[in-house]
Design a protein around this motif. Structure first.
Motif, short mmCIF file in Angstrom:
data_model
loop_
_atom_site.label_atom_id
_atom_site.label_comp_id
_atom_site.label_asym_id
_atom_site.label_seq_id
_atom_site.Cartn_x
_atom_site.Cartn_y
_atom_site.Cartn_z
N ASP A 66 0.51 -1.21 0.27
CA ASP A 66 -0.14 0.11 0.26
C ASP A 66 0.80 1.40 0.02
OD1 ASP A 66 -2.32 1.12 0.17
OD2 ASP A 66 -2.01 2.17 2.14
N GLY A 67 0.31 2.07 -0.80
CA GLY A 67 1.26 3.25 -1.22
C GLY A 67 2.59 3.13 -1.54
N ASP A 68 2.56 2.48 -2.30
CA ASP A 68 4.00 2.39 -3.13
C ASP A 68 4.04 2.95 -4.30
OD1 ASP A 68 6.09 0.60 -1.69
OD2 ASP A 68 4.94 -1.93 -2.56
N LYS A 69 4.97 3.58 -5.00
CA LYS A 69 4.97 4.13 -6.45
C LYS A 69 6.08 3.21 -7.04
CE LYS A 69 5.61 8.25 -8.53
NZ LYS A 69 6.50 9.71 -8.77
N VAL A 70 5.09 2.11 -7.79
CA VAL A 70 5.51 1.70 -9.20
C VAL A 70 6.32 2.12 -10.18
CG1 VAL A 70 5.36 -0.87 -9.61
CG2 VAL A 70 4.84 -0.26 -8.09
N MET A 71 7.30 2.51 -10.58
CA MET A 71 8.42 2.29 -11.99
C MET A 71 8.26 0.91 -12.58
SD MET A 71 12.14 4.32 -12.85
CE MET A 71 13.15 2.94 -12.94
N VAL A 72 7.94 0.89 -13.79
CA VAL A 72 7.36 -0.21 -15.04
C VAL A 72 8.97 -0.13 -15.85
CG1 VAL A 72 5.73 -1.35 -16.36
CG2 VAL A 72 5.08 -0.46 -14.22
N CYS A 73 9.87 -0.95 -15.94
CA CYS A 73 10.82 -0.19 -16.72
C CYS A 73 10.07 -0.91 -18.54
CB CYS A 73 12.31 -1.21 -16.70
SG CYS A 73 12.36 -0.07 -14.93
N LEU A 74 9.54 -0.11 -19.17
CA LEU A 74 9.10 -0.21 -20.65
C LEU A 74 10.27 -0.38 -22.00
CD1 LEU A 74 6.49 -1.24 -21.29
CD2 LEU A 74 6.84 1.59 -21.55
N SER A 75 10.90 -1.36 -22.79
CA SER A 75 11.97 -1.12 -23.15
C SER A 75 11.36 -0.86 -25.06
CB SER A 75 12.56 -2.35 -23.27
OG SER A 75 11.83 -4.19 -23.58
N GLY A 76 9.75 -1.08 -24.88
CA GLY A 76 8.86 -1.56 -26.58
C GLY A 76 8.28 -2.95 -26.46
N GLY A 77 9.52 -3.81 -26.48
CA GLY A 77 9.22 -5.10 -26.55
C GLY A 77 8.39 -5.92 -25.62
N LYS A 78 7.27 -6.87 -26.01
CA LYS A 78 6.83 -7.86 -25.06
C LYS A 78 5.92 -7.45 -24.16
CE LYS A 78 7.79 -12.92 -26.15
NZ LYS A 78 9.01 -11.92 -25.70
N ASP A 79 7.33 -8.01 -23.82
CA ASP A 79 7.18 -8.34 -22.19
C ASP A 79 6.94 -7.67 -21.38
OD1 ASP A 79 8.35 -11.04 -23.27
OD2 ASP A 79 9.97 -10.63 -22.64
N SER A 80 7.55 -6.13 -21.27
CA SER A 80 6.65 -4.68 -20.53
C SER A 80 6.34 -4.45 -21.12
CB SER A 80 8.66 -4.18 -20.75
OG SER A 80 8.76 -3.35 -22.14
N TYR A 81 5.25 -4.27 -22.70
CA TYR A 81 4.38 -3.58 -22.74
C TYR A 81 2.85 -4.31 -22.25
CZ TYR A 81 5.64 -0.33 -26.38
OH TYR A 81 5.53 0.17 -27.38
N ALA A 82 3.16 -6.03 -21.84
CA ALA A 82 2.08 -6.93 -21.53
C ALA A 82 2.13 -6.29 -19.68
CB ALA A 82 2.78 -8.15 -21.04
N LEU A 83 3.25 -6.28 -18.68
CA LEU A 83 3.62 -5.95 -17.64
C LEU A 83 2.86 -4.40 -17.45
CD1 LEU A 83 5.29 -5.83 -14.69
CD2 LEU A 83 7.41 -5.58 -15.91
N LEU A 84 3.35 -3.57 -18.21
CA LEU A 84 2.63 -2.68 -17.89
C LEU A 84 1.15 -2.33 -17.99
CD1 LEU A 84 2.18 1.01 -17.56
CD2 LEU A 84 2.84 0.95 -19.89
N ASP A 85 0.44 -3.31 -18.92
CA ASP A 85 -1.08 -3.64 -19.31
C ASP A 85 -1.58 -4.07 -18.10
OD1 ASP A 85 -2.59 -3.45 -21.76
OD2 ASP A 85 -3.17 -5.61 -20.58
N ILE A 86 -1.62 -5.33 -17.70
CA ILE A 86 -1.55 -5.80 -16.72
C ILE A 86 -1.67 -5.39 -15.54
CG2 ILE A 86 -0.96 -8.01 -15.51
CD1 ILE A 86 -2.71 -8.58 -17.95
N LEU A 87 -0.42 -5.03 -14.78
CA LEU A 87 -0.88 -3.76 -13.81
C LEU A 87 -1.69 -2.91 -13.70
CD1 LEU A 87 3.45 -3.64 -12.71
CD2 LEU A 87 2.00 -5.29 -11.77
N MET A 88 -1.52 -2.39 -15.11
CA MET A 88 -2.76 -0.72 -14.87
C MET A 88 -4.15 -1.66 -14.89
SD MET A 88 -1.40 0.77 -17.95
CE MET A 88 -2.60 2.06 -17.06
N THR A 89 -4.53 -3.15 -14.47
CA THR A 89 -5.75 -3.71 -14.90
C THR A 89 -5.58 -3.74 -13.22
OG1 THR A 89 -5.51 -5.04 -16.74
CG2 THR A 89 -7.10 -6.16 -14.53
N LEU A 90 -4.44 -4.88 -12.82
CA LEU A 90 -4.36 -4.49 -11.32
C LEU A 90 -4.95 -3.44 -10.27
CD1 LEU A 90 -2.13 -7.46 -10.86
CD2 LEU A 90 -4.30 -7.83 -10.64
N ARG A 91 -4.51 -2.63 -10.30
CA ARG A 91 -4.45 -1.67 -9.77
C ARG A 91 -5.58 -0.72 -9.69
NH1 ARG A 91 -2.10 4.26 -12.22
NH2 ARG A 91 -3.82 3.70 -13.55
N GLU A 92 -6.64 -1.30 -11.04
CA GLU A 92 -8.30 -0.56 -10.06
C GLU A 92 -8.48 -1.89 -9.51
OE1 GLU A 92 -8.90 2.01 -12.29
OE2 GLU A 92 -7.05 2.24 -12.66
#
Length: 330
Positions: A66-92
């Motif tokens: 609770d209260g974390d600020k998560v820095m998602v390292c985005l390279s432009g590859g499939k893995d980091s895109y998916a990571l950001l997408d799923i974390l945004m879903t779980l955040r909600e």
């Protein structure tokens, strides 16, 4: 001419011909609709599975609090895109509150399309930061032509990202490594480094200032490939620098793929073994106190009894009904 041809066809067939054509179109349309429904259903299952696996990894290793600020390292590859997408879903959906900031390191590789990620992130409405550092020139100057640059590039990138995380006030640094990456690293270290070591799901950074997490630790690469196709992520290839592919990792990847085809379940068992370790049954004297080990007179469930349940033991009369054990010779 057409009138003459129609006269040769019985009246009932003339009436049925248009209907048959309509029916064929209707059948084709129905089949297409059912196929689209099936694809949509499979895509939804995939999304749910990824959310469940990422959520489980986060829970198992207490990755996000609770209260974390998560820095998602985005390279432009499939893995980091998916990571950001799923974390945004779980955040909600999560019962806790945490922030997300997407960070990309522009390393000034030739022909890098620097407009793609900002446009994508602005469309998502996610907070982001682009860090510009010409590590490409450093790598090209230090690594001989034709040699793999990935190792040095990775070290430089890691140091910069840790610094950026501190500047942004991030409490967690999320990387897009998945289950296959973890497995491949395990065998690379074993075969070429003589170590039982892999990528942990959670660790402290080299400088001790950051907690690094890998929420995709339970996710198969095959699912990420398919998810990228479903979501149509704007993939940026990781070959812009012209570096040769890591041939050793490629060989390990092929070995695991071959095992999975020939021996279904083997790779799953190996991955499971990474989280089921018996230090007393290995040979690391720093990990277990072999030198000080003494008989206590108390039965130990982790002692020799561990050898009684060999996973690949040949069935004997004690385990297979109907086999009569031989009597000892007199």
């Amino acid at each position: 001419m057409n009138d003459l041809l129609m006269q040769e066809i019985p009246m009932e067939d003339q009436l049925l011909a248009p209907a048959a054509a309509v029916d064929a179109d209707a059948v084709a349309a129905f089949a297409s609709h059912k196929q689209m429904e099936k694809i949509a259903h499979e895509n939804n299952k995939l999304h749910k599975r990824l959310c469940r696996q990422v959520g489980q990894a986060i829970g198992d290793f207490n990755m996000i609090e609770d209260g974390d600020k998560v820095m998602v390292c985005l390279s432009g590859g499939k893995d980091s895109y998916a990571l950001l997408d799923i974390l945004m879903t779980l955040r909600e959906r999560a019962p806790i509150k945490f922030e997300i900031v997407a960070v990309n390191l522009d390393q000034k590789q030739p022909n890098f399309p620097d407009h793609i990620l900002p446009a994508y992130l602005e469309k998502l409405g996610v907070t982001y930061h682009i860090e510009n550092e010409d590590t490409y020139s450093i790598v090209k100057r230090l690594i001989p032509e034709g040699k793999t640059t990935c190792s040095l590039c990775s070290r430089l990138r890691r140091g910069i990202l840790y610094r950026v995380a501190t500047e942004l006030g991030a409490t967690k640094v999320a990387l897009g490594h998945h289950r296959d990456d973890i497995m491949e690293t395990f065998f690379l270290n074993m075969f070429f480094g003589g170590k039982l070591k892999s990528m942990p799901a959670k660790l402290q950074s080299d400088d001790g200032k950051q907690i690094v997490i890998r929420p995709l630790a339970y996710v198969k690469e095959a699912d990420l490939i398919r998810y990228a196709e479903v979501k149509q992520f704007p993939i940026i290839p990781c070959d812009l620098c012209g570096s040769q592919e890591n041939l050793q990792r490629k060989q390990i990847k092929g070995m695991l793929r071959d095992w999975e085809k020939k021996f279904p379940g083997r790779v799953e068992n190996i991955f499971s073994s990474l989280s089921t370790v018996a230090p007393s049954h290995l040979m690391d004297r720093n990990l277990f106190g072999f030198t000080g080990l003494k008989a206590t007179g108390i039965a130990d469930p982790n002692g020799d009894i561990a050898f009684d349940d060999e996973p690949c033991a040949t069935p004997t009369s004690a385990t297979v009904p109907g086999i009569i054990p031989l009597r000892p010779l007199d």
